[in-house]
Design a protein around this motif. Structure first.
Motif, short mmCIF file in Angstrom:
data_model
loop_
_atom_site.label_atom_id
_atom_site.label_comp_id
_atom_site.label_asym_id
_atom_site.label_seq_id
_atom_site.Cartn_x
_atom_site.Cartn_y
_atom_site.Cartn_z
N LYS A 1 -2.17 30.88 -33.37
CA LYS A 1 -1.01 30.65 -32.52
C LYS A 1 0.05 29.91 -33.32
CE LYS A 1 -4.12 29.95 -28.58
NZ LYS A 1 -4.53 29.00 -27.50
N PRO A 2 1.30 30.03 -32.94
CA PRO A 2 2.36 29.28 -33.65
C PRO A 2 2.07 27.79 -33.70
CG PRO A 2 3.35 30.96 -32.27
CD PRO A 2 1.88 30.96 -31.94
N GLU A 3 1.44 27.25 -32.68
CA GLU A 3 1.13 25.81 -32.66
C GLU A 3 0.01 25.43 -33.63
OE1 GLU A 3 1.30 27.90 -30.05
OE2 GLU A 3 -0.20 27.38 -28.51
N ASP A 4 -0.61 26.42 -34.26
CA ASP A 4 -1.59 26.13 -35.31
C ASP A 4 -0.91 25.88 -36.65
OD1 ASP A 4 -3.72 28.61 -33.85
OD2 ASP A 4 -3.94 26.43 -33.70
N THR A 5 0.39 26.07 -36.71
CA THR A 5 1.13 25.83 -37.95
C THR A 5 1.00 24.37 -38.35
OG1 THR A 5 2.72 27.59 -37.53
CG2 THR A 5 3.42 25.80 -39.00
N ALA A 6 0.52 24.14 -39.58
CA ALA A 6 0.27 22.78 -40.06
C ALA A 6 -0.21 22.84 -41.50
CB ALA A 6 -0.78 22.09 -39.19
N VAL A 7 -0.27 21.68 -42.11
CA VAL A 7 -0.99 21.54 -43.37
C VAL A 7 -2.43 21.20 -43.01
CG1 VAL A 7 -1.22 20.27 -45.52
CG2 VAL A 7 1.06 20.77 -44.61
N VAL B 1 1.09 34.08 -41.43
CA VAL B 1 0.51 35.16 -40.64
C VAL B 1 1.23 35.20 -39.30
CG1 VAL B 1 -1.29 33.71 -39.62
CG2 VAL B 1 -1.68 36.18 -39.87
N GLN B 2 1.22 36.36 -38.67
CA GLN B 2 1.80 36.47 -37.34
C GLN B 2 0.81 36.00 -36.29
OE1 GLN B 2 3.23 40.53 -36.96
NE2 GLN B 2 5.27 39.89 -37.61
N ALA B 3 1.33 35.61 -35.15
CA ALA B 3 0.48 35.17 -34.04
C ALA B 3 -0.55 36.26 -33.72
CB ALA B 3 1.32 34.86 -32.82
N GLY B 4 -1.77 35.81 -33.48
CA GLY B 4 -2.86 36.74 -33.22
C GLY B 4 -3.64 37.13 -34.46
N GLY B 5 -3.10 36.79 -35.62
CA GLY B 5 -3.76 37.13 -36.88
C GLY B 5 -4.83 36.14 -37.27
N SER B 6 -5.36 36.34 -38.48
CA SER B 6 -6.47 35.51 -38.97
C SER B 6 -6.20 35.03 -40.39
CB SER B 6 -7.77 36.32 -38.97
OG SER B 6 -8.13 36.74 -37.68
N LEU B 7 -6.77 33.89 -40.70
CA LEU B 7 -6.76 33.35 -42.06
C LEU B 7 -8.09 32.66 -42.29
CD1 LEU B 7 -3.24 31.68 -42.51
CD2 LEU B 7 -4.12 33.65 -43.77
N VAL C 1 -0.56 26.34 -43.56
CA VAL C 1 -0.78 27.49 -42.70
C VAL C 1 0.44 27.62 -41.79
CG1 VAL C 1 -2.15 28.44 -40.81
CG2 VAL C 1 -3.28 27.34 -42.75
N THR C 2 1.05 28.80 -41.82
CA THR C 2 2.24 29.04 -41.00
C THR C 2 2.00 30.27 -40.13
OG1 THR C 2 3.68 28.11 -42.71
CG2 THR C 2 4.71 29.46 -40.99
N VAL C 3 2.15 30.08 -38.83
CA VAL C 3 1.94 31.17 -37.87
C VAL C 3 3.26 31.45 -37.16
CG1 VAL C 3 0.57 32.03 -35.95
CG2 VAL C 3 -0.42 30.38 -37.56
N SER C 4 3.74 32.66 -37.31
CA SER C 4 5.02 33.03 -36.70
C SER C 4 4.78 33.80 -35.40
CB SER C 4 5.84 33.87 -37.67
OG SER C 4 5.14 35.03 -38.04
#
Length: 123
Positions: free
Chosen positions: A87-93, A12-18, A119-122
């Motif tokens: 946020k991009p820093e939320d990128t993680a397993v 998802v792009q930054a600012g988005g939701s999952l 989860v990947t945040v661009s």
């Protein structure tokens, strides 16, 4: 034996939701506290959120307060993590965890872990 299966990860792009889900083996929620941990590349696993088996006690890491919401549906034996304003820093397993002790869930995750979902945040 508690079995945990995560789903719902993605990009998802930054600012988005999952929204992540964790399906647990039957009767888990009547006996275990549940939570989420995450691990980013090159970093240690860290606590994200936890809730007691009654759902009456909920804890969040400071970096997700106001953005993430943990919840559970006992009838479906499923726990959720709604993630907003990513946020991009939320990128993680992201890992689903369970333990009889809520403090153990908050500190080390506990006795039981799922396989994780990416989860990947661009930006």
């Amino acid at each position: 034996q508690v079995q945990l299966v995560e789903s719902g990860g993605g990009s998802v792009q930054a600012g988005g939701s999952l929204s992540l889900s964790c399906a647990a083996s039957a009767r888990t929620f009547s006996r275990y506290c549940m939570g989420w941990f995450r691990q980013a590349p090159g970093k240690e696993r860290e606590f994200v959120a936890a809730l007691s088996w009654t759902g009456g006690l909920i804890y969040y890491a400071d970096f997700v307060k106001g953005r993430f919401t943990i919840s559970s549906d006992i009838a479906k034996n499923t726990m959720y993590l709604q993630m907003n304003s990513l946020k991009p820093e939320d990128t993680a397993v992201y890992y689903c965890v369970a333990d009889r002790d809520l403090m153990r869930v908050r500190s080390i995750g506990g006795d039981y872990w799922g396989q994780g979902t990416q989860v990947t945040v661009s930006s």
